[in-house]
Design a protein around this motif. Structure first.
Motif: not given
Length: 199
Positions: A72-95
């Motif tokens: 929840s530190r990353l984002g407050r809404s479902l769409l925002e969290v998903m967007k952030i995770l998608e960015t990380c995963l598309n770059k082959n990064c881990q969260v």
């Protein structure tokens, strides 16, 4: 490969130190070296482009690890969290998150888990919001005053706005105690106001 820690609090009244301490302890247990700490004091309601997190995401490289205390530190809404995770995963990064103990990578299980958590977090926030609104409505229905209590300065302003009425009441012989009750102020506050007004 870099390990980046992201720390965020919503206001200046909150401390970043607690989250930093948690992440440092976590990294020590996991045998990780934190290369960079990204810290900010800003509400997650602010758009992503106004947060340092946006620059962090832009600079992520393949195999980097992003660590945060909770998702929840990353984002407050479902769409925002998903967007952030998608960015990380598309770059082959881990969260990685400490509270939930997530290790999200570019695999289908991680994507399903990230979606489920984001959905649950949004539902929880909506429920909290509804409970808060319901509680406020109940308080209002019982006649309780909502909002900040009147401070001394507000009361003085209230007296100043009613200067003529107060003078009229004093001339009619109404006691200061009664006048103070009429304006919902302490007798001492009224006495000081009258003294200043006469001087």
């Amino acid at each position: 490969m870099k390990t980046i820690a992201y720390i965020r609090v919503s206001s200046n009244k909150q401390s970043l130190e607690h989250q930093r301490f948690e992440i440092e302890n976590f990294a020590l247990k996991e045998g990780l070296k934190i290369d960079t700490f990204i810290e900010e004091k800003i509400s997650s309601r602010k758009t992503l482009d106004k947060r340092r997190l946006s620059e962090l995401l832009e600079n992520l490289q393949e195999n980097d690890i992003l660590i945060t205390c909770e998702i929840s530190r990353l984002g407050r809404s479902l769409l925002e969290v998903m967007k952030i995770l998608e960015t990380c995963l598309n770059k082959n990064c881990q969260v990685w998150t400490i509270k939930e103990n997530y290790r999200l990578g570019n695999d289908i299980q991680s994507k399903v888990l990230a979606f489920a958590f984001g959905l649950a977090a949004e539902i929880e926030r909506n429920l909290i919001s509804e409970r808060t609104k319901s509680s406020l409505a109940n308080l209002k229905a019982t006649g309780k005053k909502l909002g900040r209590p009147l401070n001394v300065e507000t009361k003085k302003l209230k007296l100043a706005k009613n200067q003529r009425r107060i003078q009229s009441l004093l001339q009619k012989g109404i006691s200061k105690s009664q006048i103070a009750k009429m304006f919902n102020v302490e007798r001492a506050t009224l006495r000081k106001y009258i003294h200043r007004a006469r001087s």
